[in-house]
Design a protein around this motif. Structure first.
Motif, PDB file in Angstrom:
ATOM      1  N   ILE A  93     110.644  18.887   5.819  1.00 19.60           N
ATOM      2  CA  ILE A  93     111.261  18.552   4.532  1.00 19.60           C
ATOM      3  C   ILE A  93     110.192  18.150   3.521  1.00 19.60           C
ATOM      4  CG2 ILE A  93     112.840  16.992   3.324  1.00 19.60           C
ATOM      5  CD1 ILE A  93     114.355  16.733   6.060  1.00 19.60           C
ATOM      6  N   PHE A  94     109.282  17.280   3.931  1.00 22.14           N
ATOM      7  CA  PHE A  94     108.224  16.843   3.013  1.00 22.14           C
ATOM      8  C   PHE A  94     107.318  18.009   2.615  1.00 22.14           C
ATOM      9  CE2 PHE A  94     109.067  12.329   4.042  1.00 22.14           C
ATOM     10  CZ  PHE A  94     109.058  11.847   2.739  1.00 22.14           C
ATOM     11  N   GLU A  95     107.051  18.931   3.535  1.00 27.20           N
ATOM     12  CA  GLU A  95     106.213  20.078   3.174  1.00 27.20           C
ATOM     13  C   GLU A  95     106.900  20.948   2.135  1.00 27.20           C
ATOM     14  OE1 GLU A  95     103.982  24.001   5.046  1.00 27.20           O
ATOM     15  OE2 GLU A  95     104.746  22.462   6.417  1.00 27.20           O
ATOM     16  N   LYS A  96     108.204  21.183   2.301  1.00 28.89           N
ATOM     17  CA  LYS A  96     108.947  21.972   1.309  1.00 28.89           C
ATOM     18  C   LYS A  96     108.853  21.322  -0.068  1.00 28.89           C
ATOM     19  CE  LYS A  96     111.063  25.329   3.728  1.00 28.89           C
ATOM     20  NZ  LYS A  96     110.914  26.764   3.418  1.00 28.89           N
ATOM     21  N   GLY A 116     106.605  19.094  -1.099  1.00 28.65           N
ATOM     22  CA  GLY A 116     105.215  19.084  -1.539  1.00 28.65           C
ATOM     23  C   GLY A 116     104.786  20.427  -2.114  1.00 28.65           C
ATOM     24  N   ARG A 117     105.180  21.521  -1.474  1.00 31.52           N
ATOM     25  CA  ARG A 117     104.798  22.847  -1.971  1.00 31.52           C
ATOM     26  C   ARG A 117     105.501  23.158  -3.300  1.00 31.52           C
ATOM     27  NH1 ARG A 117     101.374  25.247   1.200  1.00 31.52           N
ATOM     28  NH2 ARG A 117     101.294  24.793   3.435  1.00 31.52           N
ATOM     29  N   ALA A 118     106.741  22.701  -3.436  1.00 31.85           N
ATOM     30  CA  ALA A 118     107.447  22.890  -4.713  1.00 31.85           C
ATOM     31  C   ALA A 118     106.748  22.118  -5.829  1.00 31.85           C
ATOM     32  CB  ALA A 118     108.904  22.453  -4.580  1.00 31.85           C
ATOM     33  N   GLU A 119     106.388  20.866  -5.567  1.00 33.62           N
ATOM     34  CA  GLU A 119     105.687  20.043  -6.562  1.00 33.62           C
ATOM     35  C   GLU A 119     104.335  20.668  -6.921  1.00 33.62           C
ATOM     36  OE1 GLU A 119     106.596  17.382  -8.191  1.00 33.62           O
ATOM     37  OE2 GLU A 119     108.321  16.566  -7.109  1.00 33.62           O
ATOM     38  N   ALA A 120     103.610  21.164  -5.916  1.00 33.45           N
ATOM     39  CA  ALA A 120     102.295  21.762  -6.149  1.00 33.45           C
ATOM     40  C   ALA A 120     102.411  22.980  -7.064  1.00 33.45           C
ATOM     41  CB  ALA A 120     101.649  22.154  -4.823  1.00 33.45           C
ATOM     42  N   LYS A 121     103.425  23.793  -6.839  1.00 29.64           N
ATOM     43  CA  LYS A 121     103.595  24.987  -7.670  1.00 29.64           C
ATOM     44  C   LYS A 121     103.951  24.609  -9.103  1.00 29.64           C
ATOM     45  CE  LYS A 121     105.855  29.435  -8.041  1.00 29.64           C
ATOM     46  NZ  LYS A 121     106.753  30.429  -7.436  1.00 29.64           N
ATOM     47  N   ILE A 122     104.863  23.650  -9.265  1.00 27.91           N
ATOM     48  CA  ILE A 122     105.292  23.243 -10.604  1.00 27.91           C
ATOM     49  C   ILE A 122     104.123  22.664 -11.395  1.00 27.91           C
ATOM     50  CG2 ILE A 122     106.745  21.611 -11.884  1.00 27.91           C
ATOM     51  CD1 ILE A 122     108.230  24.058 -10.667  1.00 27.91           C
ATOM     52  N   GLY A 174     117.669  16.063  -1.695  1.00 22.62           N
ATOM     53  CA  GLY A 174     118.756  16.903  -1.204  1.00 22.62           C
ATOM     54  C   GLY A 174     118.332  18.357  -1.084  1.00 22.62           C
ATOM     55  N   GLY A 175     117.612  18.847  -2.104  1.00 21.23           N
ATOM     56  CA  GLY A 175     117.127  20.219  -2.073  1.00 21.23           C
ATOM     57  C   GLY A 175     116.150  20.448  -0.934  1.00 21.23           C
ATOM     58  N   GLY A 176     115.311  19.455  -0.654  1.00 25.22           N
ATOM     59  CA  GLY A 176     114.354  19.563   0.447  1.00 25.22           C
ATOM     60  C   GLY A 176     115.042  19.636   1.793  1.00 25.22           C
ATOM     61  N   ILE A 177     116.084  18.835   1.962  1.00 29.29           N
ATOM     62  CA  ILE A 177     116.857  18.860   3.209  1.00 29.29           C
ATOM     63  C   ILE A 177     117.492  20.230   3.412  1.00 29.29           C
ATOM     64  CG2 ILE A 177     118.950  17.940   4.321  1.00 29.29           C
ATOM     65  CD1 ILE A 177     118.167  15.189   3.054  1.00 29.29           C
TER      66      ILE A 177
END
Length: 242
Positions: A100-103, A105-111, A197-200
């Motif tokens: 969940i945290f990786e999902k 983290g990768r979303a934040e990194a891209k944004i 919620g989105g990460g879960i």
């Protein structure tokens, strides 16, 4: 095989997920015991209690900080990974929480156009979000769930103020997390689905669609914080077997 169906008709957040899993029969004492292994620096307590949302009885879950979080509010992804790996949680719980945290983290990194390893979390780095993510993993594991199915996900409309300023709903990181996931149009103003919620959903759900054919064993309702005029702000969870 035990299947969990998440009926996200009012979206999904971390606290709603925990509330629904506790309402299904999850053990709060076990949750407290496992979360204590994280050695979170701030003092906090976990609360679970019944509320009624538009006529629906639901479980509200809260993380209450008993001291100000201070300088620990913004945590780097690597700090959270270290915290989880050191906690001596079981292998399945650790894998789910890290996923969940990786999902996220990768979303934040891209944004933010930055290296994944350099990402530091704002809202999701806070104590309540760490508890929500690890806690959801603990309860899913304890309920012996082998498959998770979710409905399409409403996200809401309008604007929300976050650490970086005033953002559209869904927030960019939330929308990034929901790529490949069916979202649902709604006229409701406000954030229905949060980054947690989105990460879960992105990390743990095996398939999205209508309620599956199965024998329902338990039904749980997890309450959100907000109240809406036309519907109960709850996440409905069904636990069943094939």
């Amino acid at each position: 095989m035990r299947t969990l169906y998440l009926d996200c008709f009012s979206g999904i957040s971390g606290d709603m997920t925990i509330g629904a899993l506790l309402d299904l029969g999850g053990d709060l004492a076990l949750l407290e015991k496992e979360i204590a292994k994280l050695a979170i620096e701030s003092e906090y307590k976990l609360e679970s209690y019944k509320v009624v949302k538009k006529g629906v009885s639901a479980t509200k879950f809260d993380v209450i900080l008993t001291e100000h979080e201070g300088g620990h509010h913004h945590r780097h992804y690597s700090d959270i990974v270290t915290m989880i790996n050191k906690a001596e949680l079981n292998e399945n719980v650790t894998a789910m929480a890290l996923s969940i945290f990786e999902k996220i983290g990768r979303a934040e990194a891209k944004i933010h156009n930055m290296a994944f390893e350099k990402v530091h979390f704002h809202e999701v780095g806070a104590v309540d979000s760490i508890v929500d993510i690890v806690g959801a993993s603990v309860l899913i594991d304890s309920l012996d769930i082998s498959k998770i199915v979710s409905s399409p996900v409403p996200v809401g409309n309008g604007r929300i103020r976050i650490a970086h300023g005033l953002y559209p709903v869904p927030a960019p990181a939330t929308l990034e997390l929901l790529k490949g996931i069916p979202i649902q149009r709604t006229e409701i103003k406000g954030e229905l689905t949060t980054p947690t919620g989105g990460g879960i959903l992105a990390a743990l759900v095996n398939e999205f669609g209508p309620m599956p054919s199965f024998t329902v064993e338990a039904i749980g309702y997890g309450a959100g914080t907000k109240d809406f005029s036309d519907h109960p702000n709850v996440l409905r969870a069904l636990l069943g077997s094939h």
